[in-house]
Design a protein around this motif. Structure first.
Motif, PDB file in Angstrom:
ATOM      1  N   ALA A   1      39.631  45.857  33.002  1.00  0.00           N
ATOM      2  CA  ALA A   1      41.016  45.433  32.828  1.00  0.00           C
ATOM      3  C   ALA A   1      41.361  45.284  31.353  1.00  0.00           C
ATOM      4  O   ALA A   1      42.478  45.635  30.915  1.00  0.00           O
TER       5      ALA A   1
ATOM      6  N   ASN B   1      46.864  42.334  34.944  1.00  0.00           N
ATOM      7  CA  ASN B   1      45.593  42.683  35.586  1.00  0.00           C
ATOM      8  C   ASN B   1      44.401  42.100  34.821  1.00  0.00           C
ATOM      9  O   ASN B   1      43.421  41.637  35.430  1.00  0.00           O
TER      10      ASN B   1
ATOM     11  N   HIS C   1      44.230  38.404  35.631  1.00  0.00           N
ATOM     12  CA  HIS C   1      43.723  38.230  36.998  1.00  0.00           C
ATOM     13  C   HIS C   1      42.212  38.410  37.035  1.00  0.00           C
ATOM     14  O   HIS C   1      41.465  37.636  37.683  1.00  0.00           O
TER      15      HIS C   1
END
Length: 344
Positions: free
Chosen positions: A122, A163, A166
């Protein structure tokens, strides 16, 4: 006239002598008694045995007149559905134990490594999105690309940042492991499942009916195939060892008889035979003599209900039998008795 006067004097003297003798016999001290005698009957002691659950009666293992011991198996009901409940509850306990074990073990090293790799991916995507956005913004300033390309690059950058955030949070959760509240909830669920299993096992055990005490099967009430319930007795047991003699102690003898004193029991069914017993209970409340006591002297006196115990290993004293109880007052000291002096 003189003769008549002498006769009257003699008669008067005789009358006074008789009156004096009567007064003496009425007021003289009563002879000391060395024994208290009471009358009564052997109490009828019965137990009606029943199952703790509903079911269909499968087996009856004793008949009327059979002597049974405490804990002896008497009857069984069909256990199939109760066994199914045990199996179901046991599976639930096993499954919840695995859930709790997984929570206590925390994240596996492989799961943490996977979270780290996803975080790195990510971040790489985020770095590439930032480079692309800056390049598109520079080209748009020189009017080599339309503004739409800049907006698209900005959207991709925003998504890449989300992302990456997360993935970072997922890594933190993997490292910390389960929450303590989740572990506590799993523990309580396991306790509930174990309680359900224990109840199912108890219900399965209750498909077998055991004798609550030693005695004789007096009545066999049901037959195999009958439906049973806690309100439906299967057997009636007569408890005959020890036996209890219900008698009534006169108020005058209340101060002479004590709990634990020895007693001798006699029955017309066994002339000349004496059964040993002991005083086990004296009522704290006075009452009038019951009509079942047939001695004339006691019918109008105030009495105290008493219970005389006796071991009955030969089962000669039968329930309901009328008996006579003698309690000696000489060298009869109360004794402390065990809870089951007859060995039941």
């Amino acid at each position: 006239m003189a003769i008549q006067k002498k006769r009257l004097v003699v008669v008067g003297v005789v009358v006074l002598a008789i009156a004096g003798a009567i007064a003496y016999w009425q007021t003289r001290p009563a002879a000391p008694t060395h024994q208290v005698t009471v009358y009564g009957n052997v109490d009828i002691r019965q137990v009606q045995t029943a199952f703790d659950d509903n079911g269909r009666l499968l087996n009856l293992l004793v008949q009327e007149g059979d002597r049974v011991k405490k804990g002896q198996l008497l009857a069984e009901i069909d256990p199939v559905r109760f066994q199914d409940s045990v199996d179901k509850a046991s599976a639930a306990v096993a499954a919840q134990e695995q859930v709790l074990a997984r929570l206590l073990a925390g994240s596996r090293p492989e799961e943490i490594a996977e979270a780290r790799a996803q975080t790195a991916a990510a971040r790489a995507t985020l770095a590439n999105a930032e480079i692309t956005w800056k390049r598109q913004e520079s080209l748009a300033a020189q009017q080599f690309v339309p503004q739409q390309s800049v907006d698209n690059a900005a959207a991709v950058l925003k998504t890449a940042r989300a992302n990456a955030d997360h993935a970072q949070q997922a890594l933190a959760l993997a490292v910390k492991g389960p929450r303590k509240e989740d572990i506590a909830a799993a523990r309580h669920l396991l306790q509930a499942d174990k309680a359900s299993l224990s109840l199912a096992q108890r219900e399965l055990a209750d498909t077998r009916l055991f004798a609550p005490d030693t005695g004789v099967v007096q009545d066999r009430i049901l037959e195999p195939g009958d439906m049973v319930s806690p309100q439906t007795p299967v057997f009636t047991l007569a408890l005959d060892n020890p036996v209890w003699v219900r008698a009534y102690l006169p108020e005058k003898a209340l101060g002479q008889v004590r709990l634990g004193m020895k007693a001798n029991i006699q029955s017309d069914s066994f002339p000349g035979k004496t059964f040993s017993g002991w005083v086990g209970f004296i009522s704290p409340t006075a009452e009038f003599t019951p009509k079942t006591v047939q001695t004339t002297e006691l019918r109008t006196e105030l009495v105290y209900r008493m219970r005389v115990y006796a071991c009955n290993p030969q089962h000669q004293l039968r329930l309901g039998m009328p008996v006579t109880v003698h309690i000696s007052l000489q060298n009869n000291h109360p004794q402390k008795l065990s809870a089951h002096p007859c060995g039941n």
